[in-house]
Design a protein around this motif. Structure first.
Motif, PDB file in Angstrom:
ATOM      1  N   ILE A   6      28.873  -2.368  35.536  1.00 52.93           N
ATOM      2  CA  ILE A   6      28.650  -3.276  34.416  1.00 52.93           C
ATOM      3  C   ILE A   6      27.543  -2.680  33.554  1.00 52.93           C
ATOM      4  O   ILE A   6      26.503  -2.282  34.067  1.00 52.93           O
ATOM      5  CB  ILE A   6      28.220  -4.673  34.905  1.00 52.93           C
ATOM      6  CG1 ILE A   6      29.317  -5.297  35.771  1.00 52.93           C
ATOM      7  CG2 ILE A   6      27.881  -5.587  33.731  1.00 52.93           C
ATOM      8  CD1 ILE A   6      28.856  -6.552  36.505  1.00 52.93           C
ATOM      9  N   GLY A   7      27.775  -2.598  32.255  1.00 50.80           N
ATOM     10  CA  GLY A   7      26.741  -2.118  31.347  1.00 50.80           C
ATOM     11  C   GLY A   7      25.931  -3.280  30.801  1.00 50.80           C
ATOM     12  O   GLY A   7      26.486  -4.309  30.415  1.00 50.80           O
ATOM     13  N   VAL A  57      24.180   1.927  21.034  1.00 47.87           N
ATOM     14  CA  VAL A  57      23.916   1.702  22.454  1.00 47.87           C
ATOM     15  C   VAL A  57      25.198   1.316  23.180  1.00 47.87           C
ATOM     16  O   VAL A  57      25.493   1.827  24.279  1.00 47.87           O
ATOM     17  CB  VAL A  57      22.854   0.602  22.640  1.00 47.87           C
ATOM     18  CG1 VAL A  57      22.665   0.292  24.124  1.00 47.87           C
ATOM     19  CG2 VAL A  57      21.525   1.033  22.028  1.00 47.87           C
ATOM     20  N   ALA A  58      25.980   0.422  22.585  1.00 53.99           N
ATOM     21  CA  ALA A  58      27.217  -0.029  23.214  1.00 53.99           C
ATOM     22  C   ALA A  58      28.183   1.133  23.436  1.00 53.99           C
ATOM     23  O   ALA A  58      28.812   1.252  24.500  1.00 53.99           O
ATOM     24  CB  ALA A  58      27.870  -1.111  22.349  1.00 53.99           C
ATOM     25  N   LYS A  59      28.305   1.995  22.457  1.00 54.82           N
ATOM     26  CA  LYS A  59      29.216   3.143  22.582  1.00 54.82           C
ATOM     27  C   LYS A  59      28.712   4.139  23.622  1.00 54.82           C
ATOM     28  O   LYS A  59      29.514   4.775  24.322  1.00 54.82           O
ATOM     29  CB  LYS A  59      29.403   3.798  21.215  1.00 54.82           C
ATOM     30  CG  LYS A  59      30.196   2.928  20.236  1.00 54.82           C
ATOM     31  CD  LYS A  59      30.275   3.548  18.850  1.00 54.82           C
ATOM     32  CE  LYS A  59      31.057   2.642  17.896  1.00 54.82           C
ATOM     33  NZ  LYS A  59      31.113   3.207  16.525  1.00 54.82           N
ATOM     34  N   ASP A  65      32.125   4.699  31.310  1.00 54.92           N
ATOM     35  CA  ASP A  65      33.229   4.051  32.029  1.00 54.92           C
ATOM     36  C   ASP A  65      32.838   2.707  32.640  1.00 54.92           C
ATOM     37  O   ASP A  65      33.199   2.386  33.779  1.00 54.92           O
ATOM     38  CB  ASP A  65      33.781   4.980  33.120  1.00 54.92           C
ATOM     39  CG  ASP A  65      34.415   6.229  32.542  1.00 54.92           C
ATOM     40  OD1 ASP A  65      35.041   6.126  31.475  1.00 54.92           O
ATOM     41  OD2 ASP A  65      34.271   7.305  33.144  1.00 54.92           O
ATOM     42  N   ILE A  66      32.102   1.905  31.854  1.00 51.87           N
ATOM     43  CA  ILE A  66      31.768   0.565  32.319  1.00 51.87           C
ATOM     44  C   ILE A  66      32.989  -0.340  32.212  1.00 51.87           C
ATOM     45  O   ILE A  66      33.906  -0.086  31.435  1.00 51.87           O
ATOM     46  CB  ILE A  66      30.601  -0.025  31.513  1.00 51.87           C
ATOM     47  CG1 ILE A  66      30.944  -0.074  30.012  1.00 51.87           C
ATOM     48  CG2 ILE A  66      29.326   0.771  31.755  1.00 51.87           C
ATOM     49  CD1 ILE A  66      29.898  -0.775  29.157  1.00 51.87           C
ATOM     50  N   LYS A  67      33.018  -1.421  33.006  1.00 51.19           N
ATOM     51  CA  LYS A  67      34.143  -2.362  32.975  1.00 51.19           C
ATOM     52  C   LYS A  67      33.826  -3.604  32.152  1.00 51.19           C
ATOM     53  O   LYS A  67      34.711  -4.396  31.847  1.00 51.19           O
ATOM     54  CB  LYS A  67      34.543  -2.777  34.382  1.00 51.19           C
ATOM     55  CG  LYS A  67      33.478  -3.558  35.152  1.00 51.19           C
ATOM     56  CD  LYS A  67      33.965  -3.878  36.557  1.00 51.19           C
ATOM     57  CE  LYS A  67      32.905  -4.570  37.394  1.00 51.19           C
ATOM     58  NZ  LYS A  67      33.357  -4.801  38.787  1.00 51.19           N
ATOM     59  N   MET A  68      32.554  -3.787  31.815  1.00 52.11           N
ATOM     60  CA  MET A  68      32.115  -4.929  31.023  1.00 52.11           C
ATOM     61  C   MET A  68      30.778  -4.581  30.387  1.00 52.11           C
ATOM     62  O   MET A  68      29.991  -3.820  30.955  1.00 52.11           O
ATOM     63  CB  MET A  68      31.970  -6.176  31.899  1.00 52.11           C
ATOM     64  CG  MET A  68      31.292  -7.356  31.219  1.00 52.11           C
ATOM     65  SD  MET A  68      30.995  -8.750  32.334  1.00 52.11           S
ATOM     66  CE  MET A  68      32.647  -9.435  32.370  1.00 52.11           C
ATOM     67  N   ASP A  90      38.893  -3.082  23.784  1.00 53.09           N
ATOM     68  CA  ASP A  90      39.451  -3.014  25.131  1.00 53.09           C
ATOM     69  C   ASP A  90      38.434  -3.360  26.205  1.00 53.09           C
ATOM     70  O   ASP A  90      38.742  -3.298  27.409  1.00 53.09           O
ATOM     71  CB  ASP A  90      40.014  -1.619  25.404  1.00 53.09           C
ATOM     72  CG  ASP A  90      38.937  -0.534  25.295  1.00 53.09           C
ATOM     73  OD1 ASP A  90      37.986  -0.720  24.502  1.00 53.09           O
ATOM     74  OD2 ASP A  90      39.056   0.496  25.989  1.00 53.09           O
ATOM     75  N   LEU A  91      37.215  -3.730  25.802  1.00 57.55           N
ATOM     76  CA  LEU A  91      36.135  -3.959  26.756  1.00 57.55           C
ATOM     77  C   LEU A  91      35.630  -5.395  26.649  1.00 57.55           C
ATOM     78  O   LEU A  91      35.309  -5.854  25.545  1.00 57.55           O
ATOM     79  CB  LEU A  91      34.979  -2.989  26.467  1.00 57.55           C
ATOM     80  CG  LEU A  91      33.819  -2.985  27.449  1.00 57.55           C
ATOM     81  CD1 LEU A  91      34.242  -2.366  28.782  1.00 57.55           C
ATOM     82  CD2 LEU A  91      32.627  -2.218  26.865  1.00 57.55           C
TER      83      LEU A  91
END
Length: 270
Positions: A6-7, A57-59, A65-68, A90-91
């Motif tokens: 998780i990010g 930051v989000a990118k 390869d975070i899932k959320m 997609d996230l």
């Protein structure tokens, strides 16, 4: 995919209160925390700047390869959440505003809700809009308490001086015709001052912790979407910052309740 991390990101250290709640509720999940410490604070910057920084930051986290993605920053949630969601369709992306607003509406008995946050979050009116979306007749009073961030990061979280500063900021709530019965801690630094804020506001006012409410939403989403980690061992936490890893490690203990070794905090470029 279930065992992907998780990010979590914030402009600096405040989002560690969200991380602490996530670790408590989801001990088996891997997590990557990224603090944009080179450009902290977001709360005094323009919407355009905050959106630009938050997208970067989000990118950066998406490439890992975070899932959320959890936007553990009230200012970024208020100003940049739609842009992040549009850029990463997609996230799953969860901010801290909506969960806090929902809890406030569910908690308040008289419909008079206070919000304390940074100048940027208050001026944006994000909590007011979110609360009115859920309860159109609610009366929302906002108060910027910008100095609270500095108090927390300097480790000034109790004592008579801190109490007097908190009381001075919260004084406007005591002059309202109808007092608030619920107060949203609308900055992720503020839960560290929860005991002082509670003392000043009194037992009749219920506090809503945006860190706690967001962690609950993340847990529920992972469960209903089938994304919970499929392991029995404890997950890891990786810390990344854009500046000052040594200071981050030193101050992080105030938020997490335990020290973070400086060697575990990695400097990254965006």
């Amino acid at each position: 995919m279930n065992n992907a991390p998780i990010g979590v990101f914030d402009s600096g250290l405040g989002g560690l209160t969200v991380l602490a709640e996530l670790r408590r509720l989801l001990p088996h999940e891997d997590m990557i925390y990224l603090g944009d410490t080179a450009r902290v604070p977001y709360g005094t910057k323009s919407s355009a700047s905050v959106t630009q920084y938050a997208l970067q930051v989000a990118k950066k986290l998406r490439l890992q390869d975070i899932k959320m993605l959890v936007v553990a920053c009230n200012t970024a949630s208020a100003m940049a959440l739609p842009a992040i969601q549009a850029a990463l369709p997609d996230l799953p992306v969860i901010g801290v505003i909506e969960p806090g607003a929902q809890r406030a509406v569910n908690t308040s008995q008289n419909g008079h809700i206070g919000v304390i946050a940074t100048e940027g979050t208050i001026s944006r009116g994000a909590y007011t809009s979110a609360i009115h979306h859920l309860h159109e007749d609610a009366v929302v009073t906002g108060q910027a308490c910008s100095l609270f961030v500095s108090l927390v990061e300097e480790g000034w979280i109790s004592g008579p001086i801190v109490t007097e500063i908190v009381r001075t900021y919260l004084e406007p709530f005591f002059t309202l015709d109808t007092p608030v019965d619920t107060l949203v801690l609308g900055c992720t630094h503020y839960p560290v001052l929860r005991s002082v804020i509670a003392e000043v506001m009194g037992p009749e006012v219920r506090l809503v912790d945006s860190a706690e409410t967001t962690a609950n939403v993340v847990r529920d989403y992972l469960q209903t979407s089938g994304l919970r980690a499929e392991r029995s061992v404890s997950g890891y936490t990786e810390f990344q910052v854009t500046d000052g890893p040594e200071r981050f490690a030193r101050v992080a203990g105030i938020f997490l309740g335990h020290e973070v070794e400086s060697g575990l905090v990695h400097l990254v470029d965006l």
